[in-house]
Motif scaffolding. Structure first.
Motif, PDB file in Angstrom:
ATOM      1  N   PHE A  29       0.825  -1.213   0.000  1.00  0.00           N
ATOM      2  CA  PHE A  29       0.000   0.000   0.000  1.00  0.00           C
ATOM      3  C   PHE A  29       0.859   1.262   0.000  1.00  0.00           C
ATOM      4  O   PHE A  29       0.579   2.216  -0.709  1.00  0.00           O
ATOM      5  CB  PHE A  29      -0.917   0.018   1.227  1.00  0.00           C
ATOM      6  N   ALA A  30       1.915   1.255   0.827  1.00  0.00           N
ATOM      7  CA  ALA A  30       2.780   2.427   0.900  1.00  0.00           C
ATOM      8  C   ALA A  30       3.463   2.681  -0.443  1.00  0.00           C
ATOM      9  O   ALA A  30       3.593   3.830  -0.878  1.00  0.00           O
ATOM     10  CB  ALA A  30       3.818   2.249   2.005  1.00  0.00           C
ATOM     11  N   LEU A  31       3.896   1.620  -1.118  1.00  0.00           N
ATOM     12  CA  LEU A  31       4.510   1.785  -2.432  1.00  0.00           C
ATOM     13  C   LEU A  31       3.540   2.417  -3.421  1.00  0.00           C
ATOM     14  O   LEU A  31       3.895   3.328  -4.171  1.00  0.00           O
ATOM     15  CB  LEU A  31       4.988   0.437  -2.976  1.00  0.00           C
ATOM     16  N   LEU A  32       2.300   1.927  -3.430  1.00  0.00           N
ATOM     17  CA  LEU A  32       1.335   2.420  -4.415  1.00  0.00           C
ATOM     18  C   LEU A  32       0.879   3.843  -4.123  1.00  0.00           C
ATOM     19  O   LEU A  32       0.802   4.676  -5.033  1.00  0.00           O
ATOM     20  CB  LEU A  32       0.109   1.493  -4.455  1.00  0.00           C
ATOM     21  N   THR A  33       0.567   4.140  -2.843  1.00  0.00           N
ATOM     22  CA  THR A  33      -0.086   5.415  -2.530  1.00  0.00           C
ATOM     23  C   THR A  33       0.860   6.508  -2.054  1.00  0.00           C
ATOM     24  O   THR A  33       0.450   7.666  -1.960  1.00  0.00           O
ATOM     25  CB  THR A  33      -1.183   5.214  -1.456  1.00  0.00           C
ATOM     26  N   SER A  34       2.125   6.159  -1.756  1.00  0.00           N
ATOM     27  CA  SER A  34       3.067   7.189  -1.325  1.00  0.00           C
ATOM     28  C   SER A  34       4.237   7.346  -2.278  1.00  0.00           C
ATOM     29  O   SER A  34       4.972   8.324  -2.188  1.00  0.00           O
ATOM     30  CB  SER A  34       3.619   6.873   0.074  1.00  0.00           C
TER      31      SER A  34
END
Length: 454
Positions: A29-34
């Motif tokens: 999630f962090a890779l995709l959204t940040s």
């Protein structure tokens, strides 16, 4: 005495194990959204609506959770009903990531094939995520008692938020500014992180079914409930009850109100406030830290003092609206000084909103149709999350990329729309009466379940 200590320690170990898959999920999630969203849109110049739509695709694949859940019930692999599906789901979803950096670069060069490849990869991510999600929830249900389940679910949620925060910090340290080679290395770590967290989670946790036990379990799963899907039953309940419609609308509006900014906030920091990748990656940490802290404090308080869950959700919604209006002011004034208090206010009150909304969700179920109602609320969440990702990119492209508004004014308009959606959700929540909901006649529920079997 020693046996009691042993049971307690085993329960603690089981609870810790059940949280571990969220480490890999939080990293993804962090890779995709940040990271991916910022790099693709700002550094590589990909149209925002394409990127945010890609990222939001997995929400629209949530019905696959029902499919994979039934498949796992009825078709165990090597005698295990949950562990193989959890690991396969994590493998499929994480295997996408090493391919994303080169696809993003090609998209930035205007390659149509790369755009199609990006959509295909994130569709595959969504299918894998659905399989892992359904297996993980089923594993929690299978391996916990009714007494311990609430605490385990709270721990799982906490670990997911903490994982996103820690992952964002690691990414900030390893790639403070955009570098293609550093980005590729980050994304290459993903399968190992996801599979390691999943493997440790299932190690020795699920009992293997053999012989008669396996046959009896599969037969019971095939015989349980109607063979048709639950969607018809859920829609019947939605049509037939005012409170259900109001709460469904509340979930969609408030989810849009919380997450509409999620895929463009870092891009806003770059475009309007001229922040570096390192600085905008801190947004997720500050917001997530506020959410986590508020949830833990409010949850601890609720265990000692009776609280009105609906009131907590409403207070959280109003406070989140105020934080979004601060964010609107930061966009209009291009003020770095306003962004930090805006994120803190949003995080703290979103934590209260989340705790109150989830608790109210649990109350708005009826014995005998619990899964149907939870499926309906889950569908509303998925729609809100998916629409928020698509709408964020569409608004960015329509207001900013088109040149209709300057970047600051365009982002201010988006954040103001988000604040309006959250406040609309709070108004809809005012029409939700738990006592009235629980007054549903048995015939209403029976009628809805007949639709499922039809």
């Amino acid at each position: 005495m020693l046996s009691s200590i042993g049971r307690f320690l085993r329960a603690c170990l089981r609870a810790i194990q059940l949280t571990l898959p969220k480490i890999g999920i939080g990293w993804m999630f962090a890779l995709l959204t940040s990271n991916f969203n910022r790099i693709a849109i700002y550094e590589l110049g990909v149209l925002a609506v394409l990127v945010t739509t890609m990222i939001g695709l997995y929400h629209f694949l949530s019905p696959f959770q029902v499919f994979f859940g039934r498949l796992a019930d009825r078709r165990p692999i090597f005698g295990f009903r949950r562990s193989p599906y959890l690991l396969l789901g994590l493998l499929v979803s994480s295997a996408v990531f090493p391919l994303l950096p080169s696809v993003a670069v090609a998209m930035g060069r205007g390659s149509l094939a790369a755009v199609l490849a990006g959509f295909a990869l994130l569709l595959l991510f969504g299918v894998g995520f659905a399989a892992a999600g359904s297996a993980h929830l089923a594993l929690i249900a299978d391996t916990t008692t009714e007494r311990s389940r609430g605490l385990v679910v709270a721990l799982v949620w906490t670990v997911q938020i903490a994982s996103v925060i820690v992952s964002a910090a690691v990414m900030k340290a390893l790639m403070p500014s955009y570098d293609p080679a550093a980005m590729q290395r980050l994304y290459n770590y993903t399968p190992a992180i996801a599979l390691a967290s999943g493997a440790l989670a299932v190690l020795g946790l699920e009992r293997r079914l053999r012989g008669h036990d396996l046959a009896a379990t599969v037969a019971a799963a095939r015989a349980a409930g109607p063979q048709g899907g639950a969607l018809a039953a859920a829609l019947g309940l939605l049509r037939g009850n005012r409170v259900v419609r109001a709460f469904f609308g509340f979930i969609i509006c408030s989810t849009l109100g919380v997450f509409l900014q999620d895929t463009i906030l870092e891009v806003f920091g770059a475009e309007v406030l001229h922040m570096s990748v390192r600085e905008t990656t801190s947004f997720q940490q500050i917001w997530g830290g506020g959410v986590l802290g508020a949830m833990l404090l409010a949850g601890a308080l609720a265990s000692f003092v009776p609280v009105n869950k609906k009131l907590v959700a409403a207070i959280g919604g109003v406070g989140t609206t105020a934080g979004l209006l601060l964010l609107t002011g930061a966009a209009l004034s291009a003020s770095r000084a306003l962004i930090w208090p805006a994120l803190i206010v949003m995080g703290v009150f979103t934590g209260l909103y989340t705790l109150g909304a989830l608790s109210t969700m649990m109350e708005l179920t009826v014995e005998g149709a619990t899964a149907t109602y939870m499926g309906l609320w889950g569908l509303a969440q998925a729609l809100g999350n998916g629409l928020s990702a698509v709408a964020a990119g569409a608004l960015h492209s329509a207001l900013i990329d088109s040149g209709l508004l300057a970047a600051g004014a365009g982002y201010a308009a988006i954040f103001a729309i988000e604040a309006g959606l959250m406040f609309a959700g709070v108004i809809l929540l005012g029409g939700v009466d738990v006592a009235e909901f629980r007054g549903l006649s048995r015939s209403d529920i029976t009628h809805a379940l007949e639709l499922e079997a039809a």
